[in-house]
Design a protein around this motif. Structure first.
Motif, PDB file in Angstrom:
ATOM      1  N   TYR A 289       1.851   4.778   0.936  1.00 18.08           N
ATOM      2  CA  TYR A 289       1.430   5.634   2.048  1.00 18.08           C
ATOM      3  C   TYR A 289       2.415   6.773   2.258  1.00 18.08           C
ATOM      4  CZ  TYR A 289       5.079   3.431   4.909  1.00 18.08           C
ATOM      5  OH  TYR A 289       6.294   3.004   5.397  1.00 18.08           O
ATOM      6  N   LYS A 290       1.951   7.791   2.965  1.00 13.27           N
ATOM      7  CA  LYS A 290       2.813   8.893   3.385  1.00 13.27           C
ATOM      8  C   LYS A 290       2.838   8.910   4.908  1.00 13.27           C
ATOM      9  CE  LYS A 290       1.995  12.161  -0.416  1.00 13.27           C
ATOM     10  NZ  LYS A 290       1.380  13.470  -0.746  1.00 13.27           N
TER      11      LYS A 290
ATOM     12  N   ARG B 257       0.848  -1.199   0.000  1.00 10.13           N
ATOM     13  CA  ARG B 257       0.000   0.000   0.000  1.00 10.13           C
ATOM     14  C   ARG B 257       0.881   1.246   0.000  1.00 10.13           C
ATOM     15  NH1 ARG B 257      -5.547   0.561   2.830  1.00 10.13           N
ATOM     16  NH2 ARG B 257      -6.264   2.536   1.946  1.00 10.13           N
TER      17      ARG B 257
ATOM     18  N   ASP C 156      -2.962   7.133   3.419  1.00  7.03           N
ATOM     19  CA  ASP C 156      -2.930   6.629   2.047  1.00  7.03           C
ATOM     20  C   ASP C 156      -2.351   7.713   1.124  1.00  7.03           C
ATOM     21  OD1 ASP C 156      -4.280   6.314  -0.759  1.00  7.03           O
ATOM     22  OD2 ASP C 156      -4.435   4.336   0.187  1.00  7.03           O
ATOM     23  N   ALA C 157      -1.395   7.310   0.277  1.00  5.35           N
ATOM     24  CA  ALA C 157      -0.697   8.281  -0.579  1.00  5.35           C
ATOM     25  C   ALA C 157      -1.651   8.962  -1.559  1.00  5.35           C
ATOM     26  CB  ALA C 157       0.430   7.587  -1.332  1.00  5.35           C
ATOM     27  N   ALA C 158      -2.686   8.243  -1.994  1.00  6.11           N
ATOM     28  CA  ALA C 158      -3.590   8.817  -2.991  1.00  6.11           C
ATOM     29  C   ALA C 158      -4.783   9.535  -2.363  1.00  6.11           C
ATOM     30  CB  ALA C 158      -4.087   7.706  -3.922  1.00  6.11           C
ATOM     31  N   THR C 159      -5.416   8.907  -1.387  1.00  2.00           N
ATOM     32  CA  THR C 159      -6.676   9.463  -0.833  1.00  2.00           C
ATOM     33  C   THR C 159      -6.485  10.264   0.437  1.00  2.00           C
ATOM     34  OG1 THR C 159      -7.142   7.545   0.560  1.00  2.00           O
ATOM     35  CG2 THR C 159      -7.932   7.458  -1.735  1.00  2.00           C
ATOM     36  N   ASP C 160      -5.307  10.119   1.095  1.00  3.16           N
ATOM     37  CA  ASP C 160      -4.998  10.779   2.363  1.00  3.16           C
ATOM     38  C   ASP C 160      -5.787  10.195   3.548  1.00  3.16           C
ATOM     39  OD1 ASP C 160      -3.513  12.627   3.884  1.00  3.16           O
ATOM     40  OD2 ASP C 160      -5.152  14.063   3.884  1.00  3.16           O
TER      41      ASP C 160
END
Length: 465
Positions: free
Chosen positions: A373-374, A371, A401-405
């Motif tokens: 992630y940040k 997954r 999540d890197a895309a949805t935050d």
């Protein structure tokens, strides 16, 4: 014979909360408990007494070190019998509180050992040996867990103790050996360390607190080492021999190699807990626990009609608050409502100093799942309240999540971590983004701001560090 809508076997956090919720929903409920008091392991010999000793020992340690810095000159003197007495008084008050709640919600407490005697029947054997049979439309198994024994090490509750014995030692051990670097071993080890023991922790794995986020676990071990705990990782205990004044413990490297003998005054065995499912008459309804003793369930239903199970006897985190969630969901399902528990949102806490608390996924789990992630991280050294209070060890870390935050996991090591994690449980229950926390006003100066700053860090705009 007495007829009930639901009979619950076990009066711990799972059982007593199930009974109270059943009463609230108008179900005729009985709770069978063989201990002389309600509350199970948690209230009597677990969470509650250990927190009483953790709090007291923390203040004792602070009085001996921290107070001087604050301009308070005292020379603390340990009165262990009084420390144990106040712990016992607090526990007694809590167990009495549950009795009151049973009365308030019209729940019958049936004293004795419960055993399923076929569908819809529970046999209760009282202390006097007398057997009563209860009839129930539904039976909920909430018998909890017990400490896992270690082959080659016999617990006598004198020199070699489990968590129950470690809560009531008659003296401060000069040397305490803890087997197992999980939450229970580290909490109780830190109590006796603060009161003056030399504490050595032996752990089979190559790290402490398995299940904790790796980076957080390393910081935690450093903190405990600084406090004077010694760790022997990747090591196994192969035997323990009790002598007149202590215990000789044999320890070997897991990878093979020379054994060494460690002398200790007391040994605490804390290698985990196992479900308490023996002697419950499960065979009378065709329910077979798995090899580890867990009962398989589907939304708390076992394979037998009208037989349910919750808490430590089923899969999921073996935690008191998880059992409480199970209890409510199970009873609401029995009452025809919809009950559900998301185990990913059950927080974990280690009540040492510093505290460690986390919810959701670790970095290791996210990497394993592939997954993206940040991460945002903020140290308590840069938090105003922590600085003022001289409690700057640790950090807060938010994973999103890197895309949805969407927030996927939060890991806090530091002051009041246990109180702070609830904010993230709520946020994650609403599938909040890290930006939702980052843009929510937090009171200043508080430790909770560290969590907000960590959330800001996910998008790279941490302002205070």
């Amino acid at each position: 014979m007495a007829g009930y809508d639901v009979v619950i076997i076990g009066g711990g956090p799972g059982g007593y909360n199930a009974a109270i919720r059943a009463g609230q929903l108008g179900l005729k409920a009985a709770c069978v408990e063989k201990r002389g008091t309600l509350g199970g392991t948690c209230l009597n010999v677990g969470c509650m007494p250990s927190k009483a000793l953790l709090h007291a020992s923390e203040l004792f340690a602070a009085a001996g070190t921290e107070f001087k810095t604050l301009g308070i000159e005292v020379q603390p003197k340990l009165n262990l019998p009084q420390m144990m007495k106040q712990k016992d008084e607090s526990v007694a008050a809590l167990t009495k509180g549950i009795e009151f709640l049973f009365k308030k919600n019209k729940v019958d407490w049936i004293r004795g050992a419960g055993r399923i005697a076929g569908q819809g029947k529970v046999e209760v054997t009282g202390d006097d040996g007398q057997v009563t049979t209860l009839e129930a439309a539904n039976i909920v198994i909430a018998t909890g867990s017990e400490p896992t024994p270690l082959p080659g090490v016999t617990i006598d509750q004198k020199r070699i103790v489990d968590s129950t014995g470690a809560l009531a030692l008659p003296e401060v051990p000069k040397r305490l050996l803890v087997i197992g670097a999980g939450i229970i071993g580290l909490e109780l080890g830190s109590v006796w360390r603060r009161l003056g023991s030399e504490v050595t922790v032996v752990e089979f794995l190559d790290r402490i607190t398995p299940g904790m986020d790796g980076e957080t676990g390393k910081a935690f071990q450093r903190a405990l080492t600084k406090q004077g705990m010694t760790f022997k990782l990747s090591s196994k205990v192969t035997g323990a021999k009790v002598g007149k004044a202590g215990v000789a413990v044999t320890v070997e490297p897991v990878a093979g190699g020379e054994a060494e003998t460690i002398e200790a005054d007391y040994v605490l065995v804390a290698i985990g807990r196992r479900p308490y499912t023996e002697g419950l008459g499960l065979e009378s309804v065709g329910v077979s626990p798995d090899a580890r003793g867990f009962i398989e369930t589907d939304h708390f239903r076992t394979s037998a009609q009208g037989i349910w199970a919750i808490g430590d006897v089923i899969h999921g985190p073996m935690l008191a608050h998880k059992a409480e969630e199970d209890a409510v969901a199970c009873i609401e399902t029995i009452a025809g409502k919809v009950g559900h528990v998301d185990y990913n949102l059950v927080p974990s806490v280690v009540y040492t100093a510093p505290e460690v608390a986390w919810v959701g996924q670790t970095e290791e789990q996210l990497k394993a799942a592939g997954r993206a992630y940040k991460a945002g991280k903020f140290p308590f050294t840069a938090n105003s309240r922590a600085k003022i209070n001289h409690e700057t060890e640790g950090f807060a870390k938010v994973l999103a999540d890197a895309a949805t935050d969407e927030i996927l996991g939060v890991h806090i090591i530091g002051p009041q971590a246990a109180e702070m994690i609830g904010e993230y449980c709520v946020a994650m229950a609403f599938r909040a983004a890290s930006e939702d926390i980052a843009r929510t006003c937090h009171p200043h100066p508080t430790r909770s701001e560290a969590g907000r700053q960590a959330a800001m860090g996910v998008e790279g705009w941490t302002m205070q560090a």
